[in-house]
Scaffold this motif. Structure first.
Motif, short mmCIF file in Angstrom:
data_model
loop_
_atom_site.label_atom_id
_atom_site.label_comp_id
_atom_site.label_asym_id
_atom_site.label_seq_id
_atom_site.Cartn_x
_atom_site.Cartn_y
_atom_site.Cartn_z
N VAL A 381 0.84 -1.20 0.00
CA VAL A 381 0.00 0.00 0.00
C VAL A 381 0.88 1.25 0.00
O VAL A 381 0.64 2.20 -0.76
CB VAL A 381 -0.95 -0.01 1.21
CG1 VAL A 381 -1.69 1.33 1.33
CG2 VAL A 381 -1.96 -1.15 1.09
N VAL A 382 1.91 1.26 0.83
CA VAL A 382 2.82 2.41 0.89
C VAL A 382 3.48 2.66 -0.46
O VAL A 382 3.63 3.82 -0.89
CB VAL A 382 3.90 2.17 1.98
CG1 VAL A 382 5.01 3.22 1.88
CG2 VAL A 382 3.26 2.19 3.37
N VAL A 411 9.57 -0.35 11.22
CA VAL A 411 10.71 -0.61 10.34
C VAL A 411 11.51 0.66 10.05
O VAL A 411 12.71 0.73 10.33
CB VAL A 411 10.26 -1.27 9.01
CG1 VAL A 411 11.46 -1.57 8.12
CG2 VAL A 411 9.47 -2.54 9.28
N ALA A 412 10.86 1.66 9.48
CA ALA A 412 11.58 2.86 9.04
C ALA A 412 12.28 3.56 10.20
O ALA A 412 13.47 3.90 10.11
CB ALA A 412 10.62 3.80 8.33
N GLY A 413 11.55 3.79 11.28
CA GLY A 413 12.13 4.48 12.43
C GLY A 413 13.32 3.75 13.01
O GLY A 413 14.42 4.34 13.13
N PRO A 414 13.19 2.48 13.37
CA PRO A 414 14.34 1.76 13.94
C PRO A 414 15.55 1.68 13.01
O PRO A 414 16.69 1.63 13.47
CB PRO A 414 13.76 0.36 14.20
CG PRO A 414 12.30 0.57 14.40
CD PRO A 414 11.94 1.69 13.47
N LEU A 415 15.32 1.69 11.68
CA LEU A 415 16.44 1.58 10.74
C LEU A 415 16.93 2.94 10.24
O LEU A 415 17.90 2.99 9.47
CB LEU A 415 16.02 0.72 9.54
CG LEU A 415 15.76 -0.76 9.83
CD1 LEU A 415 15.33 -1.49 8.57
CD2 LEU A 415 16.98 -1.44 10.44
N GLY A 416 16.25 4.00 10.62
CA GLY A 416 16.66 5.33 10.17
C GLY A 416 16.41 5.57 8.70
O GLY A 416 17.19 6.26 8.03
N VAL A 419 9.87 6.11 4.98
CA VAL A 419 8.90 5.02 4.99
C VAL A 419 8.88 4.26 3.67
O VAL A 419 8.71 3.03 3.64
CB VAL A 419 7.50 5.56 5.37
CG1 VAL A 419 6.94 6.46 4.27
CG2 VAL A 419 6.54 4.43 5.67
N GLU A 420 9.08 4.97 2.52
CA GLU A 420 9.09 4.28 1.23
C GLU A 420 10.30 3.35 1.11
O GLU A 420 10.20 2.22 0.61
CB GLU A 420 9.09 5.28 0.08
CG GLU A 420 7.76 5.97 -0.17
CD GLU A 420 7.53 7.15 0.76
OE1 GLU A 420 8.48 7.50 1.50
OE2 GLU A 420 6.43 7.71 0.74
N GLY A 425 12.54 -2.12 1.16
CA GLY A 425 13.40 -3.10 1.80
C GLY A 425 12.63 -4.35 2.20
O GLY A 425 13.12 -5.48 2.04
N MET A 426 11.42 -4.17 2.70
CA MET A 426 10.59 -5.31 3.07
C MET A 426 10.31 -6.19 1.85
O MET A 426 10.42 -7.41 1.91
CB MET A 426 9.28 -4.82 3.69
CG MET A 426 9.45 -4.17 5.06
SD MET A 426 7.97 -3.26 5.61
CE MET A 426 6.76 -4.59 5.70
#
Length: 693
Positions: A381-382, A411-416, A419-420, A425-426
């Motif tokens: 969706v993102v 995901v995005a926050g912990p990995l820096g 969001v896209e 990456g996912m």
């Protein structure tokens, strides 16, 4: 959309129950095919069938009385093992062999773990529920020690006191002389008629004590669960007014009546994935493509199978929950990867995806049902791959804000990352895992994946297909007309099939063709009786024979098909076929004596509906729905969005594009083009310029 077959072949229903969705297809008198995806009710999957009947009656005006055939693919047998929800069983064995189930084989998957875990299915029958019986059949089939019936009575009474629901019986060499097992079953029936019984001489009448004990125990373990499930299903169908008999998909890719399935429950492992492979065969045959890799991507798993020369591969020993189960199965490699796979960060700070899944309840965060984990569907969706307002044909509205929030938080926050980038990456991690699964199914077995076309199915297949093809160097992708429900459609085309196997240990140099033909006749009698219970016209039955062979002294054997005609050349033909198979699998074929191990007879009758028709007709309306921005590793691009079933046969589309339909979405990136075939299938090809680079 239509399928081949006369009007008499209409009024068919196929229901495939997956981990996330229950897929339903209806093939009517006029040849029209209708489909719907409904959430799976995991606590009681048969409730999903009741919901499907309600939907058919209200949305399609299809009365239950109109249904002529009802075909079903189920995960109940597999899930009973994976979730340890089978029945409490006892195991009767020849005196001295109480621990065969626990000892297993010398080989182990994990040799160097600090903490070794059991690699045999001891949970099926712990030692306290295993009992010895004094009896003995010799290796020549003769009686060494008569059956001590008092041992049987004492053992069974003690097991009943322990609360067992079923009993597995596995005596030494019973596959050569089953009289002791048969008498044991009669004693159990006399004293405890409520007990369910599995005999190794019926479940797996071949040699190797551990494998035979394990598969018989598995059969007994799932027998109460399968019996309750199928009886409940039949009762619900009858209550709803469905007079059609219930048929169930088996592991080999053939249908059997519910009564036969209850009697042979261990043959229901991988029922749903097998139906998907049958649907893939059907689609490939209609498109003139016989070499396919099917990739069934659902909500919780990805099932990978190979179709070589128009035939799906069968393996004689399957794997369920990490344990070998000696049952013929469609050769499916299943991994925990799908739309509901959860992304997580490991202790080293690396991004991981799956095998845990959000399933259908509560499902991905974007479902708005309380899901708190970031899933692949949220990432799709993102990235703009999925239209939140047209998911599952618009029956389930997705919330893009929830998708972005959960990907950012988990995901995005912990990995820096933004969001896209996290969503990309996912997808890349999941695609890498699925590509490795495809290599396991092809390269590790001597097949070059580049000579195959990729055939995606399941709700998520179309989103990942081209990415997987790029990863593997595959330049063709064949997308079925209805990939999201292809497993259910495969049920409509699956043959009614029964197989019987028997041990036949004979050195090829000493083979008596008359003895072999007599053994095949006995197997044919078993299969013919099963076909008779299905009320199949014998004139429509096709018979195939196969033998398991190995070099004398080898521990593992290979299956080869053969024709028993011309008995004077039978031994030489079997030897030549075996050496050819050995060279294909192991890379060499020695000039050494070989021996027969087992014989096999397979009887099959054509399915209810035969193949996809060549007269695909698009629905009305505009083909172009609009444009949407999608995110790729090389940046954002504008993709044209098409209503797939509005495209006429022969239409061509260049990527970037998105094909939307009720059961799935197909992503066509730049560098690829698509053509609509006469059957309605999409053939995606890598552009020549891309192939050169």
């Amino acid at each position: 959309m239509t399928e081949q077959g006369s009007a008499a072949q209409g009024n068919l229903v196929g229901v495939d129950i997956g981990g996330t969705f229950t897929d339903v297809v209806w093939h009517d008198e006029g040849g029209e095919l209708r489909q719907v995806k409904l959430p799976t009710t995991r606590a009681n999957p048969s409730l999903g069938v009741a919901a499907a009947l309600d939907h058919m009656a209200t949305a399609w005006q299809v009365a239950p009385q109109q249904i002529r055939r009802f075909m079903h693919g189920t995960t109940v047998a597999t899930n009973a093992v994976l979730e340890r929800r089978g029945g409490r069983i006892g195991l009767l064995v020849t005196a001295g062999f109480r621990d065969t189930l626990e000892i297993g084989r010398q080989s182990r998957r994990t040799m160097y773990d600090v903490k070794l875990r059991p690699e045999t299915p001891v949970f099926l029958a712990p030692r306290a529920l295993r009992r010895e019986v004094r009896e003995r059949i010799g290796a020549d089939g003769g009686v060494v020690e008569p059956l001590r019936e008092d041992d049987v009575v004492a053992a069974v009474d003690a097991l009943v006191a322990e609360g067992v629901e079923a009993i597995a019986v596995c005596y030494l060499f019973s596959f050569l002389a089953p009289a002791h097992e048969q008498r044991t079953a009669a004693i159990i029936a006399e004293r405890h008629p409520e007990l369910l019984v599995s005999l190794s001489s019926e479940v797996d009448p071949t040699f190797r004590e551990y494998e035979r004990t394990a598969v018989t125990a598995f059969d007994a373990y799932i027998r109460p669960v399968v019996a309750r499930y199928l009886l409940d299903m039949e009762a619900r169908l009858a209550e709803a007014g469905v007079a059609a008999p219930l048929q169930v998909m088996q592991s080999r890719g053939g249908l059997a009546s519910a009564a036969v399935a209850r009697a042979r429950p261990v043959r229901l492992f991988l029922s749903g994935p097998a139906a998907g492979v049958v649907g893939g065969q059907m689609t490939g045959s209609a498109a003139g493509i016989d070499d396919l890799i099917t990739v069934d991507i659902g909500g919780t798993s990805c099932d990978i199978a190979l179709i070589d020369g128009g035939r799906n591969l069968i393996r004689q020993i399957g794997d369920i929950g990490g344990f070998p189960v000696r049952v013929p199965m469609v050769d499916v490699n299943a991994i925990g990867a799908g739309g509901g796979s959860i992304a997580w960060i490991d202790r080293a700070g690396g991004l991981r995806v799956g095998p845990q899944s959000a399933g259908a309840e509560p499902g991905p965060a974007c479902y708005g049902r309380g899901g708190e984990e970031a899933t692949i569907t949220d990432a799709s969706v993102v990235l703009g791959y999925v239209d939140p307002g047209f998911f599952a044909g618009g029956t389930l509205a997705l919330d893009p804000a929830l998708a972005r929030e959960v990907v950012q938080r988990k995901v995005a926050g912990p990995l820096g990352l933004d969001v896209e980038a996290a969503a990309l990456g996912m997808h890349r991690v999941l695609n890498a895992q699925m590509a490795e699964g495809i290599r396991l199914a092809t390269v590790s077995r001597g097949f070059d994946p580049r000579r195959f076309a990729l055939l995606p199915l399941g709700g998520g297949g179309g989103l990942h297909a081209v990415a997987l093809a790029d990863e593997l160097g595959i330049d063709r992708v064949l997308v079925p007309l209805l990939p999201g429900v292809l497993s259910a459609i495969g049920l409509l085309s699956a043959p009614v099939e029964h197989e019987a196997t028997a041990a036949f240990a004979r050195p090829l140099e000493q083979l008596d063709p008359a003895e072999l033909v007599a053994a095949l006749a006995r197997l044919d009698t078993v299969c013919a009786a099963l076909m008779q219970t299905e009320q199949v016209d014998p004139a429509t039955v096709e018979i195939r024979y196969a033998a398991d062979l190995c070099y004398i002294g080898q521990s593992h054997h290979l299956e080869v098909e053969f024709d028993p005609a011309e008995p004077e050349t039978l031994a030489s033909r079997l030897y030549a076929a075996f050496r050819e198979a050995h060279d294909a699998v192991y890379g060499y074929a020695a000039e050494a004596p070989a021996t027969l191990v087992n014989l096999r007879s397979v009887h099959r009758a054509p399915g209810a509906a035969q193949g996809v028709a060549a007269d695909y007709r698009p629905v009305g309306g505009a083909a172009v729905k609009g444009r949407r921005t999608i995110r790729r590793a090389d940046g954002a691009v504008e993709a044209t969005v098409y209503a797939r079933q509005a495209l006429a046969a022969g239409a061509t589309v260049a990527g970037p594009a998105i094909f939307e339909q009720a059961d799935t979405t197909t992503l066509l990136p730049p560098g690829w083009s698509a053509r609509v075939l006469e059957t309605g299938a999409l053939l995606l090809r890598r552009d020549a310029s891309e192939a050169e680079t």
